[in-house]
Write an enzyme that holds these catalytic residues in place. Structure first.
Site, short mmCIF file in Angstrom:
data_model
loop_
_atom_site.label_atom_id
_atom_site.label_comp_id
_atom_site.label_asym_id
_atom_site.label_seq_id
_atom_site.Cartn_x
_atom_site.Cartn_y
_atom_site.Cartn_z
CB SER A 47 -0.95 -0.04 1.37
OG SER A 47 -1.39 1.35 1.35
NE ARG A 54 -4.23 3.62 -5.78
CZ ARG A 54 -4.80 3.34 -4.81
NH1 ARG A 54 -3.83 2.60 -3.94
NH2 ARG A 54 -5.82 3.84 -4.15
CG LEU A 79 -10.65 1.44 0.11
CD1 LEU A 79 -12.11 1.57 1.03
CD2 LEU A 79 -11.13 1.50 -1.32
CD GLU A 80 -4.41 0.76 -1.39
OE1 GLU A 80 -4.49 1.31 -2.36
OE2 GLU A 80 -3.20 0.62 -0.82
CG LEU A 81 -4.32 2.39 7.17
CD1 LEU A 81 -3.07 1.66 7.26
CD2 LEU A 81 -4.10 3.99 7.48
#
Ligand SMILES: *[C@@H]1O[C@H](CO)[C@@H](O)[C@H](O)[C@H]1NC(C)=O
Ligand SMILES: *[C@@H]1O[C@H](CO)[C@@H](O)[C@H](O)[C@H]1NC(C)=O
Ligand SMILES: *[C@@H]1O[C@H](CO)[C@@H](O)[C@H](O)[C@H]1NC(C)=O
Ligand SMILES: *[C@@H]1O[C@H](CO)[C@@H](O)[C@H](O)[C@H]1NC(C)=O
Ligand SMILES: *[C@@H]1O[C@H](CO)[C@@H](O)[C@H](O)[C@H]1NC(C)=O
Ligand SMILES: *[C@@H]1O[C@H](CO)[C@@H](O)[C@H](O)[C@H]1NC(C)=O
Ligand SMILES: *[C@@H]1O[C@H](CO)[C@@H](O)[C@H](O)[C@H]1NC(C)=O
Length: 537
Positions: A376, A379, A450-452
């Site tokens: 992660s 991006r 979100l990923e976190l």
């Protein structure tokens, strides 16, 4: 116990039934203040049975010849049957007495002893008795002459009361020696009197002789240092008249530095004689060394000898030496153990990695997941995050994938654009074994949130995934982290120092590998491991 009871019953019977016995001996000793009586023996038979026969008593004194005694002579005198009774006898009663019945006469000389105020008995009145050691010692308190008048009886040993029942029956020991006094309490006309009878018990050794012997080995080396004094202690068990001696050389017999110091002799309770003789040698010099000093015990039948020899002490303190060496060993061993533990802690990561390699452990085979780690990172490539991007997309895969055979999931590289991003990320994280978060200041403000959150949920709530945090910028300020992330154990947080060139053998990569799941490395990658992987741009 049965034994004693029987004897006691016997005594009682004897006491109750016996009449006053006559007194035959002519010299009589008695102590003042005690009841006493005189009674003649050998009255001719007819007289004995003649109730009406009258008995007359006379007392003699030096000047006036004899004087007949009657009830009025003294309030302390009483006539009872054929006996003349004193209640009690006093000093003034001493003298000669005779009784007369018809032509029968018997006379006595009465010596009255002063009472000893400091003792419960009078030494002049003791009877001596020898008892052989280990044979039975039997002392009973009986006084049949006063039988029914006796109120109670006590037995004393050396004037200390010893037993509830006034009697002793045991095997004689040397410790039993002493004066045993029976004190009979007698009542007469409302008065209490004591009669004391004392026996002096001496325990003698038995007739059986022992073989004399010296204790210990037949020869003894005694370590000495020159100039000091030494005592040779020779101890033996022997009979009373056995010989026991030191023999020394002629030249030593005149030497004042060599002499017998003291003798100790003790009787054991078992009747053995223990003796010690000490030979003392002062200011030891060379001439006393390596000479035999003999100690001998002997009787007609046996001889025993022990030789002592003085030798110079070797190493002065062997005991201390050994002790110190022992202590040193213990200390060194503990230090070594502590060091090993510390080294294990320091090199834990290396040890684990080494173990994984040797054991070829692989924990990725059976869990059904596709990726070893989901990476992660930021991006959107803002200019200030350029390094981060390079690290996540280039450096990480180069090391972890190329050299160590891990399979990473990097969104930009591995995910086809389009589709439902949220579902996609969620399922990718589910398929990964680790979540690597490359952390920088701008991370939180970005869409990676979100990923976190998905990762944190799985890690903390479902415990399905483990998080590895890589602090990219030296994050002294971690306040922007969500609190749940702070719960991560500190060893799960790695610091990437972009300004230092790092080889794949550096601690950073080792720590990262340690946190990654164990996976068998293919051997062909070994050679590439050695070369530097990255240098700071
Ligand atoms: C008893 O003694 C008296 C004198 O003391 C004498 O006359 C008498 O015969 C004696 N009786 C007997 C049975 O011996
Ligand atoms: C008691 O016996 C011991 C040993 O036989 C002796 O030495 C001591 O004199 C005796 N005591 C008296 C008072 O006779
Ligand atoms: C023992 O002594 C007490 C008084 O101390 C007396 O009353 C009692 O009768 C005595 N007993 C005997 C058996 O003499
Ligand atoms: C008799 O002996 C007892 C102890 O045994 C003592 O208490 C008492 O005073 C003695 N009596 C006399 C008259 O000596
Ligand atoms: C000598 O040795 C004996 C027995 O080992 C011991 O009882 C005695 O006390 C010793 N004597 C000295 C003076 O050390
Ligand atoms: C001591 O005994 C040994 C034999 O055991 C003997 O040779 C030596 O002469 C003896 N020493 C003395 C001083 O009697
Ligand atoms: C020890 O006993 C012996 C005799 O057995 C004697 O010659 C010597 O003087 C005694 N020594 C001492 C110190 O009493």
């Amino acid at each position: 116990m049965h034994h004693e009871e029987l004897i006691l019953i016997l005594c009682v019977l004897v006491v109750k039934s016996a009449p006053k016995s006559c007194i035959r001996r002519s010299q009589i000793h008695v102590v003042e203040g005690e009841p006493f009586y005189l009674k003649p023996c050998d009255m001719s038979a007819p007289m004995h049975n003649n109730e009406t026969a009258t008995m007359r008593w006379f007392k003699g004194n030096a000047s006036h010849g004899y004087r007949e005694l009657n009830m009025r002579s003294s309030p302390r005198i009483a006539f009872h049957g054929h006996a003349l009774e004193f209640w009690p006898v006093e000093l003034e009663d001493k003298g000669t007495y005779f009784s007369q019945v018809g032509n029968d006469r018997q006379n006595w000389t009465l010596n009255v002893t002063k009472r000893n105020k400091h003792s419960c008995f009078s030494e002049k009145l003791v009877t001596n008795r020898d008892v052989e050691v280990k044979k039975s010692l039997w002392i009973t308190c009986e006084n049949p002459s006063y039988g029914e008048l006796i109120n109670h009886t006590l037995l004393y040993k050396n004037c200390k009361e010893i037993s509830k029942t006034p009697m002793i029956l045991k095997d004689a020991e040397f410790g039993d020696e002493g004066y045993y006094s029976c004190v009979f309490s007698v009542h007469h006309n409302g008065q209490q009197y004591n009669i004391t009878k004392t026996v002096n018990i001496t325990v003698i050794e038995g007739n059986s002789k022992i073989t004399p012997a010296i204790f210990g080995s037949k020869s003894a080396k005694v370590g000495v240092e020159l100039g000091e004094d030494v005592e040779l202690n020779c101890s033996a068990v022997l009979n009373r008249n056995d010989l026991f001696y030191w023999s020394i050389r002629k030249e030593d017999s005149l030497d004042p530095n060599v002499h017998e110091d003291r003798n100790e002799t003790t009787w054991t309770f078992e009747g053995k004689l223990h003796a010690s003789k000490i030979l003392r040698i002062q200011k030891v010099t060379e001439k006393y060394l390596n000479v035999l000093y003999n100690c001998t015990v002997a009787n007609e039948e046996a001889t025993d000898t022990k030789s002592f020899i003085l030798v110079r002490k070797e190493t002065p303190d062997i005991q201390g030496h050994v002790f110190m060496r022992g202590i040193t060993m213990v200390v060194l061993t503990s230090v070594a153990a502590v060091c090993v533990v510390i080294l294990c802690i320091i090199y834990k990561v290396d040890l684990v990695l080494f173990y994984r390699r040797v054991a070829e452990r692989d924990e990725t085979l059976t869990d059904g997941k596709t990726y070893d780690a989901f990476v992660s990172y930021l991006r959107e490539c803002h200019p200030e995050n350029g390094e981060e991007y390079t690290f996540a997309v280039e450096t990480l895969p180069r090391v972890l994938e190329k050299q160590f055979g891990y399979k990473l999931c990097i969104f930009e590289r591995d995910v086809v654009p389009g589709g439902a991003v949220v579902d996609e990320i969620h399922s990718l994280i589910e398929k990964s074994r680790r979540l690597i978060i490359v952390l920088s200041k701008s991370y939180m403000t970005n869409g990676s949130r979100l990923e976190l959150e998905s990762g944190l949920h799985q890690a903390l709530v479902e415990r399905k995934i483990k998080i590895i945090l890589i602090e990219f910028t030296p994050a002294s300020n971690i306040t922007f982290l969500p609190p749940s992330l702070k719960l991560l154990k500190s060893y799960r947080v790695l610091r990437w120092k972009a300004d230092k060139p790092l080889s794949s053998k550096s601690r950073f990569w080792k720590n990262l590998l340690y946190l990654m799941p164990a996976k068998a490395v293919k051997p062909w990658r070994e050679e590439s491991e050695a070369r530097p992987v990255l240098s700071a741009p």
